[in-house]
Structure formats: structure tokens, C-alpha cells
Scaffold this motif. Sequence first.
Motif, PDB file in Angstrom:
ATOM      1  N   THR A  96      64.534  40.073 -54.947  1.00  0.00           N
ATOM      2  CA  THR A  96      65.300  39.555 -53.809  1.00  0.00           C
ATOM      3  C   THR A  96      64.935  38.109 -53.513  1.00  0.00           C
ATOM      4  O   THR A  96      65.813  37.273 -53.276  1.00  0.00           O
ATOM      5  CB  THR A  96      65.049  40.426 -52.555  1.00  0.00           C
ATOM      6  N   SER A  97      63.653  37.789 -53.563  1.00  0.00           N
ATOM      7  CA  SER A  97      63.199  36.420 -53.302  1.00  0.00           C
ATOM      8  C   SER A  97      63.757  35.457 -54.339  1.00  0.00           C
ATOM      9  O   SER A  97      64.187  34.351 -54.010  1.00  0.00           O
ATOM     10  CB  SER A  97      61.674  36.345 -53.300  1.00  0.00           C
ATOM     11  N   HIS A  98      63.750  35.874 -55.594  1.00  0.00           N
ATOM     12  CA  HIS A  98      64.295  35.033 -56.660  1.00  0.00           C
ATOM     13  C   HIS A  98      65.781  34.767 -56.427  1.00  0.00           C
ATOM     14  O   HIS A  98      66.249  33.631 -56.535  1.00  0.00           O
ATOM     15  CB  HIS A  98      64.078  35.680 -58.028  1.00  0.00           C
ATOM     16  N   GLN A  99      66.518  35.801 -56.081  1.00  0.00           N
ATOM     17  CA  GLN A  99      67.954  35.635 -55.818  1.00  0.00           C
ATOM     18  C   GLN A  99      68.184  34.693 -54.641  1.00  0.00           C
ATOM     19  O   GLN A  99      69.073  33.836 -54.689  1.00  0.00           O
ATOM     20  CB  GLN A  99      68.599  36.993 -55.553  1.00  0.00           C
ATOM     21  N   GLU A 100      67.394  34.825 -53.600  1.00  0.00           N
ATOM     22  CA  GLU A 100      67.524  33.947 -52.438  1.00  0.00           C
ATOM     23  C   GLU A 100      67.205  32.497 -52.796  1.00  0.00           C
ATOM     24  O   GLU A 100      67.870  31.569 -52.348  1.00  0.00           O
ATOM     25  CB  GLU A 100      66.625  34.416 -51.296  1.00  0.00           C
ATOM     26  N   PHE A 101      66.171  32.306 -53.615  1.00  0.00           N
ATOM     27  CA  PHE A 101      65.787  30.958 -54.029  1.00  0.00           C
ATOM     28  C   PHE A 101      66.905  30.298 -54.825  1.00  0.00           C
ATOM     29  O   PHE A 101      67.234  29.132 -54.606  1.00  0.00           O
ATOM     30  CB  PHE A 101      64.487  31.024 -54.842  1.00  0.00           C
ATOM     31  N   VAL A 102      67.520  31.046 -55.745  1.00  0.00           N
ATOM     32  CA  VAL A 102      68.638  30.514 -56.521  1.00  0.00           C
ATOM     33  C   VAL A 102      69.811  30.195 -55.591  1.00  0.00           C
ATOM     34  O   VAL A 102      70.479  29.163 -55.744  1.00  0.00           O
ATOM     35  CB  VAL A 102      69.054  31.495 -57.642  1.00  0.00           C
ATOM     36  N   THR A 103      70.050  31.041 -54.617  1.00  0.00           N
ATOM     37  CA  THR A 103      71.129  30.804 -53.654  1.00  0.00           C
ATOM     38  C   THR A 103      70.890  29.509 -52.887  1.00  0.00           C
ATOM     39  O   THR A 103      71.802  28.694 -52.714  1.00  0.00           O
ATOM     40  CB  THR A 103      71.260  31.990 -52.674  1.00  0.00           C
ATOM     41  N   VAL A 104      69.666  29.293 -52.433  1.00  0.00           N
ATOM     42  CA  VAL A 104      69.332  28.059 -51.711  1.00  0.00           C
ATOM     43  C   VAL A 104      69.519  26.846 -52.618  1.00  0.00           C
ATOM     44  O   VAL A 104      70.055  25.825 -52.208  1.00  0.00           O
ATOM     45  CB  VAL A 104      67.899  28.124 -51.143  1.00  0.00           C
ATOM     46  N   TYR A 105      69.090  26.959 -53.877  1.00  0.00           N
ATOM     47  CA  TYR A 105      69.258  25.866 -54.840  1.00  0.00           C
ATOM     48  C   TYR A 105      70.737  25.511 -54.970  1.00  0.00           C
ATOM     49  O   TYR A 105      71.110  24.345 -54.993  1.00  0.00           O
ATOM     50  CB  TYR A 105      68.703  26.324 -56.198  1.00  0.00           C
ATOM     51  N   ARG A 106      71.592  26.534 -55.061  1.00  0.00           N
ATOM     52  CA  ARG A 106      73.039  26.288 -55.183  1.00  0.00           C
ATOM     53  C   ARG A 106      73.597  25.648 -53.904  1.00  0.00           C
ATOM     54  O   ARG A 106      74.486  24.798 -53.975  1.00  0.00           O
ATOM     55  CB  ARG A 106      73.767  27.580 -55.515  1.00  0.00           C
ATOM     56  N   GLU A 107      73.078  26.035 -52.754  1.00  0.00           N
ATOM     57  CA  GLU A 107      73.520  25.427 -51.496  1.00  0.00           C
ATOM     58  C   GLU A 107      73.116  23.956 -51.439  1.00  0.00           C
ATOM     59  O   GLU A 107      73.869  23.115 -50.943  1.00  0.00           O
ATOM     60  CB  GLU A 107      72.957  26.193 -50.310  1.00  0.00           C
ATOM     61  N   VAL A 108      71.928  23.639 -51.957  1.00  0.00           N
ATOM     62  CA  VAL A 108      71.497  22.237 -52.024  1.00  0.00           C
ATOM     63  C   VAL A 108      72.444  21.458 -52.926  1.00  0.00           C
ATOM     64  O   VAL A 108      72.837  20.329 -52.615  1.00  0.00           O
ATOM     65  CB  VAL A 108      70.030  22.134 -52.514  1.00  0.00           C
ATOM     66  N   GLN A 109      72.845  22.048 -54.043  1.00  0.00           N
ATOM     67  CA  GLN A 109      73.780  21.379 -54.950  1.00  0.00           C
ATOM     68  C   GLN A 109      75.100  21.086 -54.228  1.00  0.00           C
ATOM     69  O   GLN A 109      75.634  19.980 -54.321  1.00  0.00           O
ATOM     70  CB  GLN A 109      74.042  22.244 -56.179  1.00  0.00           C
ATOM     71  N   LYS A 110      75.606  22.058 -53.495  1.00  0.00           N
ATOM     72  CA  LYS A 110      76.856  21.852 -52.754  1.00  0.00           C
ATOM     73  C   LYS A 110      76.695  20.762 -51.699  1.00  0.00           C
ATOM     74  O   LYS A 110      77.583  19.932 -51.497  1.00  0.00           O
ATOM     75  CB  LYS A 110      77.309  23.162 -52.096  1.00  0.00           C
ATOM     76  N   ALA A 111      75.550  20.760 -51.016  1.00  0.00           N
ATOM     77  CA  ALA A 111      75.301  19.740 -49.990  1.00  0.00           C
ATOM     78  C   ALA A 111      75.217  18.349 -50.621  1.00  0.00           C
ATOM     79  O   ALA A 111      75.736  17.369 -50.053  1.00  0.00           O
ATOM     80  CB  ALA A 111      74.021  20.056 -49.218  1.00  0.00           C
TER      81      ALA A 111
END
Length: 137
Positions: A96-111
Amino acid sequence: MAPAPLPLEYDWPGLDAERDGVVYDERAIARSAQALRDVLGRLTGEGEGGEESGLTAGQGSIDDLTRYTTLAQLKSQLQSIDRWEGGLTFAQMLETSHQEFVTVYREVQKALDAAIALVDAGAGNYKAVSGTKLGGV
């Protein structure tokens, strides 16, 4: 009951460029957009990490994070231990933590994509208003 709204101030510094001595440097705007593109390139794996980062192309990118940091082997080892609920819970937490970390990384890319678009739009607005051409980066 909602609190009373704060009064708006209409004389903020910088709103009147001539009065407040605001100067726009088209080269600085272009360099800012390029710096953001460079960071985004490293994040997406498109650019070199650079000597100062110690990274090669792709290291630290979203694909790199997704491919090499899944902790699948550790998860398998933890799940292979019989009658250890804590290990199973920890393995699930890792996933779950890994999935959340990847999600945050993708949000940073969008930002970063949005920030680059805004800087480019600001530079375009400056160019249109000032009648100047943006200089090279």
C-alpha cells in the motif's frame, strides 16, 4: 454562523508595474520554464540525472520507482512465514505504501506539467503585452 469576510485591499504592491518598479525579464521567464522542464524530464526518465545528482538517465524516475522498488521479494518472504499475522500485515502495508508513493510521484508530475504551462503562458502574455520576442534560454 459564518465569520465576516475580510476586507479586500486593492493597492497590493506589484499590481501597478510602473508605480512599483516591477520589471519582467523574458529570459528569466524562459529559463524558469526550462528549469522546470529539466526537473520533469528527470522525473519521467527522459533526461540525464546530471553529475551533481549522481544519477544516470531514468534513475529516480516514475518508471524506475515502479519497476525496482516494489519490494515484492521482501513481501514474499514475509508472507512465507507461517502463523505470523504481523508479517502479513507488514507486507500489505509495504504494498500500500509503495502504491501511495507512486501516486504522489505522478501527482508531482502533473503539478510540474501545470507549472510549466503556467510559466509558458505567463511568458506568452508578457511577449504579447511587451511586443518583445522571448530570448533563448
